[in-house]
Each structure stands twice: as structure tokens, then as C-alpha cells.
Scaffold this active site. Sequence first.
Site, PDB file in Angstrom:
ATOM      1  NE  ARG A 199       5.325  10.555  -1.624  1.00 44.37           N
ATOM      2  CZ  ARG A 199       4.250   9.835  -1.044  1.00 44.37           C
ATOM      3  NH1 ARG A 199       3.214  10.786  -0.569  1.00 44.37           N
ATOM      4  NH2 ARG A 199       3.830   8.682  -1.529  1.00 44.37           N
TER       5      ARG A 199
ATOM      6  CG  HIS B   3       1.599   3.244  -8.304  1.00 47.39           C
ATOM      7  ND1 HIS B   3       1.939   2.289  -7.561  1.00 47.39           N
ATOM      8  CD2 HIS B   3       0.514   3.942  -7.578  1.00 47.39           C
ATOM      9  CE1 HIS B   3       1.112   2.248  -6.420  1.00 47.39           C
ATOM     10  NE2 HIS B   3      -0.032   3.166  -6.714  1.00 47.39           N
TER      11      HIS B   3
ATOM     12  CG  ASP C  98       8.516   5.493  -7.015  1.00 51.92           C
ATOM     13  OD1 ASP C  98       7.446   4.844  -7.500  1.00 51.92           O
ATOM     14  OD2 ASP C  98       8.787   5.521  -5.902  1.00 51.92           O
TER      15      ASP C  98
ATOM     16  N   GLY D 185      -1.584   8.131   2.794  1.00 53.98           N
ATOM     17  CA  GLY D 185      -0.738   8.175   1.460  1.00 53.98           C
ATOM     18  C   GLY D 185       0.133   9.502   1.482  1.00 53.98           C
TER      19      GLY D 185
ATOM     20  CB  SER E 127       5.301   9.063   2.527  1.00 51.94           C
ATOM     21  OG  SER E 127       6.396   8.293   2.543  1.00 51.94           O
ATOM     22  CB  SER E 128       3.009   7.951   8.109  1.00 49.84           C
ATOM     23  OG  SER E 128       2.311   6.700   7.777  1.00 49.84           O
TER      24      SER E 128
ATOM     25  CG  ASP F  48       7.092   7.401  -0.541  1.00 50.13           C
ATOM     26  OD1 ASP F  48       6.700   7.985  -1.669  1.00 50.13           O
ATOM     27  OD2 ASP F  48       6.131   6.139  -0.195  1.00 50.13           O
TER      28      ASP F  48
ATOM     29  CE1 TYR G  15       4.091   1.180  -3.926  1.00 47.13           C
ATOM     30  CE2 TYR G  15       5.457  -0.539  -3.590  1.00 47.13           C
ATOM     31  CZ  TYR G  15       5.298   0.798  -3.686  1.00 47.13           C
ATOM     32  OH  TYR G  15       6.456   1.551  -4.087  1.00 47.13           O
TER      33      TYR G  15
END
Length: 503
Positions: free
Chosen positions: A52, A59, A61, A158, A160-161, A205, A261
Site C-alpha cells: 500500500r 504515524h 493510526d 515504505g 508495506s512489504s 498497512d 518506530y
Amino acid sequence: MPQDLVPVTQSLGDIYAEAQCDEQRKRYQHLIERFESIYGAKPDFIARSPGRVNIIGEHIDYAGFPVFPMAVDRDCLIAVSASTSDTKVRICNIDEEKYPAREFDYSKECIVEIDASIHEWTNYFKSGYKGMLERLELDKDPVGMNCLMDGSVPSGGGISSSAAFVCTAAMATMKANKKSLGKSDIVQIAIESERYVGVNSGGMDQTASVMSQAGSATFIEFEPEFRTIPVKFPSTQPAVSFVVANTMVTADKVVSAPYCYNLRVVETSVGAMLLAKELGLLDKRPQTFKQVMDIYFAGQDEPKFASETEQWIHRLNKMLCLVEKHIVKREGYTELEMSEAVGLPADEFASRFLSKFPVSAELFQLYTRAIHVFSESLRVVRFRDICESTRSTASNAEEIFTRLGDLMNQSQKSCRENFNCSCLELDELTEISRAAGAYGSRLTGAGWGGCTVSLVPEDKVESFISRVSEDYFRKKQPGITAEQLSNVIFASRPSSGAYFYTF
């Protein structure tokens, strides 16, 4: 089929745009043939979940506020066959040199061991596998699984793998064991599962990966209840297009989590408790900034609003004023100062906020993180409002592009200055993108590397990609090939979410 179940299809045209189907058909066929050469039989099905790109809302959610992502057409595929002869999981990767084959067995005691301290590619599969089996509570041992993965989502980019991988693994485990859960359940399992690899994920994500609809971005609300709202972009001429560009700086969330994070999650959580204490709301036990806001306004007399958007804007602006008034240490708080500020003994504070996930910092920046969360949430609301309420005409495309782009640029500025999640390469690439014709350009994903997303008129995409390629990518890597470029800078339509492909 109920709408909430992951759809099953035999047509790639249900998953991908018509122009992509021939290329994807070759990719799927190669995956099936390679699976057969490894395991001696064709797979039972292929699970698919996309990456996505977050258009805006970074930052926030995990602070409880809505975000605005769209699924991209880069995705994770896992071909699977079930085995009733044992409970072993055998997993290979199309890129076998970079990602060597692994095997593990189901354990009644813990399902599977996951060592989050080791950077091992199959940890993400194990996470989805473990989380799904915990939820399913099978009355017998799970089936064995033969798996082959093919991922086109750039790792550490970045977009979302990791979430795409965890979601696909959870879906594959569910279907192999002949169970069916709704999309919302799969999302929640995937959110909780990724924490097994040491990342305190917020949920955007996984939600975007599983629940997106082709042609729309998704406005995702988490509190007071989870809901997703598809939002189409204005029908401008030329059309709105988004270009994703990878800085080629890998952002490994597991390695950097303690000072990036995870630290931000702690700073926003402590900030919420501090603000609640100053507002006299601690007895309501709010856990996030969104809960603080909702509880605060539940006891206030508010004016009548013409729309939900007006109410959002009023409340978020008020919260920014309250942050300015009540979170007073602009230079940051030590651990002891935080515990004193929220009224907890030092050991209880550490146990509550600092023990679950690794965190490393001398000063915790509660003020700037709060400013980012509330201002970024305001930008998300305004972005959605422009998309839904602005009537496109033959003459106002420029105005719409400018308004949306300005919000994206403001977001990048706040990510850089208030949340400190940008980096030199992200700053450089967003500046180059604006100079190349983007109306807005910002980091997307956790930051600290990874990708940018840029708002570009559809008729300018080709020239935009060409210029950014020359001014950024060819200067960084003079020998970069056309194929390599296609993997680090590409336009994407809002893609479909999770699917099962059968044949």
C-alpha cells in the site's frame, strides 16, 4: 459470497488492470511451474495481498486517528498446497539466492518459535501462520504446507512489504486448513501477528492490504469503532495520478524500531496520558490521543456543525491549542520526568510503557509528536473532504491539484520537523519531485528511508518519471538499468485488496 470474505477468482482480470493482465499471467504461470518443479505437483491455490501507499496520514493510526491509504499493484503471492501426511511447513522464494528455502514444524506448545532478534525473512510468514492458528483453535493438528512466495513489493521501501507478507501468510494458513474468516478478522490477526517480529504496528498497512477496493483510496477509522470508507479521487482532466519512488535507503523496522518506530509509539502513548491527566480525564483511562479527544468533547457544549468534517476540524484545532497549553517541555522529557508528569512511580511507568517492545532514547519528544498527530489528522480530514465535496469541472483541475498537493507538502514538513521520521534522501527526493512537476510529494510509510508518493497529473507522469530518474536515480546509481528503474519509480492506480486465485 459474503462481501466480508476474501474473494476467490479464476480470472486475473478481477485483480489487475487490463493493461497488466498479460504480464501478471506470465508471472503467475512461472510461479505455478516453479512450484511444481520444487514440490512435484501444482499448488492448490495462490494467496495474494498487495502493498500500500499511504497518500496522507503518517504515524497517526496507532494514535487512533483515520488514515488515507490506497493499495498498489505490487503484491505478495504465496502458492500453497496442503499436506495431511505431516504438519511441517516448507517455504521457498522465487528469489532463492536472496531468500533461502526454510522448513519448520508445528509445535503444540507454541505453534512455532519466532526469534525477533534474528533478521530472517520467514519470520514474517511464521508470524501470520502463528497468529492465524491461534485464532482458528483447530480441534486437530494443522495441515502441513508447501509454499512458494513471489513478492513484487520492494522490501524496506515504505509501501508495506512486511504487512503484505504477514497478511498473505495468514490467509494461506486459513485456506490450507479449510477455514473461512472475514476480512476484518484477518486484518486484526495480521496486526497482532506482526508484533511477533518486534514491531508494534498500528493497523493501517494490514487494513489497506486486505480491504482496499480497486479504483478507490480507503479512509480508515479505528476509533471509536473500526470502519473503512472507499473514497474516489476527483474526476479531473487530466486525471489524478500518484507516482511512488523508492529512495533506495532501506528502512528495516525491526532493526531500527527501538529508536524509531517503537519509540514514536511510546511517545504518543505517554503524550496521550499526560494530556489526559492535565485535562482531568485519567479516570476514563484513555490510551490514545483520539480517545483523549473523544472523551474531552463528550463533556463539552459544542456548536451545531453542518457536517462531520466541520466537527473534525473544530475538534482537532482545539486539541492543538490544548497541546500548546499542557505539554510544556518543548526540549523533551527524560524517563523520570515523564513518570512524574503522568503521576506514576518510575517502576510502574517503565513496566507500562517501556517493557513490551524495545525502546531507546535519552529524551522523549512528547510535544512535537502530539503536534504532528493532531495536525496530520486535520490534513487527512481536509484531503478526504476535497475528494468527496469538490465538483470537478473543465477549468478547476489546477485548483484541485494545488489544494491536495499543498496538504501532502505540509505533511512532509511535519514528518520532517515534528516527527523526525524523514531522512536526507527523502527530503532530496521530495524536493526533486516538486521541481519535476509534482503538486505534492511526501514520504510514505514509516519513513527513515523507503518511498515517497507524489501527486502528478496523469498526462505528465511519463515526463515526471524521466526527470526524477535523471536527477535522482541516475546520479545515485549511474549504471542503473531500465528494468531496475521500473522497480524503484512507478505510477500506480488504486488497486484491489486481498484475493485467492484458483485454477
